[in-house]
Design an enzyme around this catalytic site. Structure first.
Site, short mmCIF file in Angstrom:
data_model
loop_
_atom_site.label_atom_id
_atom_site.label_comp_id
_atom_site.label_asym_id
_atom_site.label_seq_id
_atom_site.Cartn_x
_atom_site.Cartn_y
_atom_site.Cartn_z
N CYS A 138 30.43 37.61 -30.88
CA CYS A 138 30.25 36.56 -31.89
C CYS A 138 31.28 35.43 -31.70
O CYS A 138 31.16 34.65 -30.77
CB CYS A 138 30.27 37.14 -33.29
SG CYS A 138 29.51 36.04 -34.52
N HIS B 181 26.37 41.28 -32.93
CA HIS B 181 27.44 42.22 -33.28
C HIS B 181 27.07 43.64 -32.82
O HIS B 181 26.57 44.45 -33.60
CB HIS B 181 27.69 42.21 -34.79
CG HIS B 181 28.50 41.04 -35.25
ND1 HIS B 181 29.87 41.08 -35.40
CD2 HIS B 181 28.13 39.77 -35.55
CE1 HIS B 181 30.31 39.91 -35.80
NE2 HIS B 181 29.27 39.09 -35.90
N GLU C 130 29.02 46.08 -32.26
CA GLU C 130 29.91 47.11 -32.78
C GLU C 130 29.29 47.88 -33.94
O GLU C 130 29.74 48.99 -34.28
CB GLU C 130 31.26 46.50 -33.20
CG GLU C 130 31.25 45.65 -34.45
CD GLU C 130 30.88 44.20 -34.21
OE1 GLU C 130 31.21 43.36 -35.08
OE2 GLU C 130 30.26 43.89 -33.17
#
Length: 257
Positions: A113, A221, A223
């Site tokens: 990001c 994202h 994660e």
């Protein structure tokens, strides 16, 4: 062999609107530890506290995280406007030279990001302050309401260049991703290869051409639930492999065909 140390670039926050803190999302540390197999080490994003040289010697790789503040437009030669939002000049002063040093040394990093945008700016590129205002573009911002599951839900596809690095890593030409960003790449920096696009042609995946190390970066994202997501897992696993290789003395990373 010890686990590689992964420096997770933190963000500055105020707790209860008054207590300054450096923080990092738990999901970043979990992805680094559980999927990449590294030791997560939170890095305070402030050159008054730590130097790029110290970070390069301490860590085997870096996770350039997302964050609410944006890269200051002065870093790519443009004037600040209200559309550019909030900034963190201290983080700019750490991450931009860190990216350039890692590219030169072959030290691995994964950009996410804001981190994706930092890689582009570090290499001489620029950013759109608000891509949803551009003709033909969709709104890539995080939904303002809902649970975390709803905010991080898969919302659009990303198509990779045929036979490119991401295509080979993912084993698929197209994947589904979440989207939680307002800015996006305007002009690609020197050696920046845009390897994946959203349906509205917004750049979503990149790497640095000719860099000896791992430089893969994404606008979404990964994660979020990285261990369970079929797109996130190979990305963090490959990053972990690159960090282990660096820790063992290897200075080049290539994905197998």
């Amino acid at each position: 062999m010890r686990r590689p140390v992964i420096g997770i670039i933190g963000n500055s926050h105020l707790i209860n609107d008054e207590y300054p803190a450096h923080a990092g999302g738990s999901m970043n540390s979990e992805a680094v530890s559980h999927v990449s197999g590294g030791i997560p080490l939170l890095v305070p994003p402030d050159p008054a506290l730590v130097s790029v040289e110290e970070l390069l010697e301490t860590c085997d790789g870096f996770l350039l995280t997302g964050g609410r503040p944006n890269v200051h437009p002065a870093e790519y030669g443009e004037a600040e406007t209200p559309a550019h939002g909030a900034f963190d000049r201290a983080r700019d002063a750490i991450t931009l030279p860190l990216v350039r040093a890692c590219v030169e040394r072959g030290q691995p990093f994964l950009g996410v990001c804001r981190g994706f945008q930092e890689v582009n700016v570090a290499m001489g590129g620029s950013l759109h302050p608000e891509i949803r205002d551009l003709p033909g573009r969709m709104n890539h911002r995080m939904p303002p309401d809902g649970t975390l599951e709803e905010k991080f839900a898969l919302r659009h596809s990303v198509r990779f260049a045929e036979g490119g690095v991401f295509h080979r890593l993912m084993g698929a030409p197209e994947v589904m991703t979440n989207t939680l960003h307002g800015q996006g790449i305007k002009r690609a920096g020197a050696r920046i290869v845009i390897d994946g696009h959203a349906p509205d042609d917004t750049p979503e995946a990149l790497y640095v051409e000719g860099a000896p190390g791992f430089t893969l970066s994404v606008q979404w994202h990964p994660e979020w639930r990285a261990g369970d997501d079929p797109v996130s897992r190979p990305l963090f696993e490959a990053f972990g492999q690159a960090a282990r290789a660096w820790a063992s003395g290897a200075r080049e990373w290539r994905i197998s065909a």
